[in-house]
Write an enzyme that holds these catalytic residues in place. Structure first.
Site, PDB file in Angstrom:
ATOM      1  N   CYS A 143       0.813  -1.225   0.000  1.00 61.15           N
ATOM      2  CA  CYS A 143       0.000   0.000   0.000  1.00 61.15           C
ATOM      3  C   CYS A 143       0.842   1.268   0.000  1.00 61.15           C
ATOM      4  O   CYS A 143       0.306   2.369  -0.018  1.00 61.15           O
ATOM      5  CB  CYS A 143      -0.950  -0.007   1.187  1.00 61.15           C
ATOM      6  SG  CYS A 143      -2.086  -1.409   1.139  1.00 61.15           S
ATOM      7  N   HIS A 277      -2.622   7.805   6.393  1.00 58.90           N
ATOM      8  CA  HIS A 277      -2.936   6.533   5.732  1.00 58.90           C
ATOM      9  C   HIS A 277      -4.366   6.124   6.101  1.00 58.90           C
ATOM     10  O   HIS A 277      -5.147   5.783   5.223  1.00 58.90           O
ATOM     11  CB  HIS A 277      -1.919   5.479   6.162  1.00 58.90           C
ATOM     12  CG  HIS A 277      -1.981   4.220   5.361  1.00 58.90           C
ATOM     13  ND1 HIS A 277      -1.951   4.194   3.985  1.00 58.90           N
ATOM     14  CD2 HIS A 277      -2.070   2.913   5.756  1.00 58.90           C
ATOM     15  CE1 HIS A 277      -2.024   2.942   3.559  1.00 58.90           C
ATOM     16  NE2 HIS A 277      -2.106   2.146   4.609  1.00 58.90           N
ATOM     17  N   HIS A 311     -10.254   1.889   0.200  1.00 62.21           N
ATOM     18  CA  HIS A 311      -8.797   1.710   0.241  1.00 62.21           C
ATOM     19  C   HIS A 311      -8.352   1.150  -1.113  1.00 62.21           C
ATOM     20  O   HIS A 311      -8.593  -0.013  -1.419  1.00 62.21           O
ATOM     21  CB  HIS A 311      -8.416   0.755   1.369  1.00 62.21           C
ATOM     22  CG  HIS A 311      -6.946   0.687   1.645  1.00 62.21           C
ATOM     23  ND1 HIS A 311      -6.001   1.290   0.840  1.00 62.21           N
ATOM     24  CD2 HIS A 311      -6.250   0.072   2.650  1.00 62.21           C
ATOM     25  CE1 HIS A 311      -4.792   1.051   1.330  1.00 62.21           C
ATOM     26  NE2 HIS A 311      -4.923   0.333   2.431  1.00 62.21           N
TER      27      HIS A 311
END
Length: 380
Positions: A143, A277, A311
């Site tokens: 990620c 994040h 996400h």
């Protein structure tokens, strides 16, 4: 050191099919997350889909790249342009389809297509799309891929290896295996994404991507290009701790932040906004909040956009950077969509608000302890 500026941005997300629509919907506090059942064999789950069915990586990338070039006022071919476009999942959906075909089930891919769906082929296809004959890279760093890609692109310009790079990350991760895998880990939310909230349930998978046109300040000035802002510096570290859990003390993530600040000639007090994040998982939000509290003054504004877009895994950092440049351009802080009742004592942006913004940090903390931090500024 050569100054690196951003002259074009292309973005597609569950919030909108272009940067401006996504940005306006984000400022309005909207979310692109809805209950969806793209695969008949799996139950309905909240997802950040762009259309009615999961996107194809190749087509999605082509659209985003073309949009970035239009925004920058550039027309292919661009032979001297480098390409750094990453993806954490790349063509996983195509490989799953190929496996179904080999097992006698319906498939959109044949075995002879396998070379076209290797992980690096998306970046190579972009080079063909824009006629780029320079450096081509296809980073994969979980990620953290988006920030990793844009950081490496900035480094190519800072070190004089090239004057223009098209960089970012694109993700089409909504596949049966990805959904089942995150469900097995108990990481998927059941109703929606609520970053930093006391009621947060986990992440919601989203698809999309963002690609930026990076240029030396000198090249941008020569062609009188509009500039969103400057990339100052970055920090990249690894926890070397666990496959999918962050190291509890956050030592390596803190090192990445300090590295980024030092390279950018900034102090924690210089930062006006952090695009966190903020995955909405129990562990990640807790550790990230602890790190921010430890390093930064209480006044720094914080939000995550994953409650709006889902996400997007490897692309999430690239989306975050794109939204951060819009924040710099318009002097507006985007809200932390999905956050109702914060668990942590931080200055969360609950609704969009005008603010004096000069320096921004974007965080990505990926599986395997991949930590990436980048500093952006409009002081150019």
């Amino acid at each position: 050191m050569v100054k690196v500026v951003v002259t074009g941005i292309g973005l597609v997300s569950a919030l909108g099919t272009n940067l401006e629509d996504s940005w306006q919907n984000l400022l309005a506090g909207k979310s692109g997350i809805q209950y969806q059942q793209p695969f008949a064999e799996l139950e309905s789950v909240p997802l950040g889909l762009i259309g009615k069915q999961p996107s194809e990586l190749k087509i999605l990338t082509q659209i985003i790249v073309a949009s970035a070039l239009r925004d920058a006022g550039l027309n292919p071919p661009l032979p001297d342009c480098a390409v750094v476009i990453g993806s954490s999942r790349s063509y996983q959906g195509a490989w799953e389809s190929l496996a179904r075909g080999m097992n006698g089930k319906d498939s959109n891919y044949a075995l002879e297509d396998w070379l076209d769906i290797l992980p690096q082929m998306n970046a190579i296809a972009t080079a063909r799309q824009i006629g780029a004959t320079g450096i081509v890279a296809a980073p994969m760093a979980a990620c953290a891929t988006g920030i990793w890609s844009i950081s490496q692109a900035a480094l190519l310009i800072q070190t004089g290896q090239c004057e223009r790079v098209i960089a970012g990350a694109v993700e089409a991760p909504i596949t049966p295996l990805t959904i089942c895998g995150f469900q097995q880990m108990n990481a998927l939310a059941k109703t929606g994404a609520y970053p930093f909230d006391v009621q947060r349930e986990g992440l919601v998978l989203g698809e999309g991507g963002a690609v930026l046109v990076l240029e030396s300040a000198e090249l941008a000035k020569q062609r009188q290009a509009r500039v969103y802002g400057e990339i100052l510096g970055f920090g990249l570290t690894a926890d070397a701790y666990h496959t999918n859990q962050p190291e509890p003390s956050g030592t390596s993530a803190i090192a990445a932040i300090k590295q980024c600040l030092e390279r950018s000639y900034l102090t924690p007090n210089d930062i006006n906004y952090i695009h966190a994040h903020g995955t909405a998982t129990q562990l990640n939000d807790k550790i990230e909040s602890k790190i921010i509290q430890q390093l930064f003054p209480k006044t720094v504004a914080i939000s995550s956009t994953k409650g709006a877009t889902g996400h997007t895994l490897g692309a999430s950092g690239a989306l975050g950077i794109a939204f951060a440049f819009k924040a710099l351009q318009q002097q507006v802080l985007p809200p932390c969509v999905g956050l109702q009742q914060p668990e942590f004592d931080l200055n969360f942006v609950m609704t969009a608000q005008q603010s004096s913004i000069q320096n921004i940090l974007c965080f990505s903390f990926g599986f395997g302890g991949q930590n990436a931090v980048i500093a952006l500024s409009n002081n150019i």
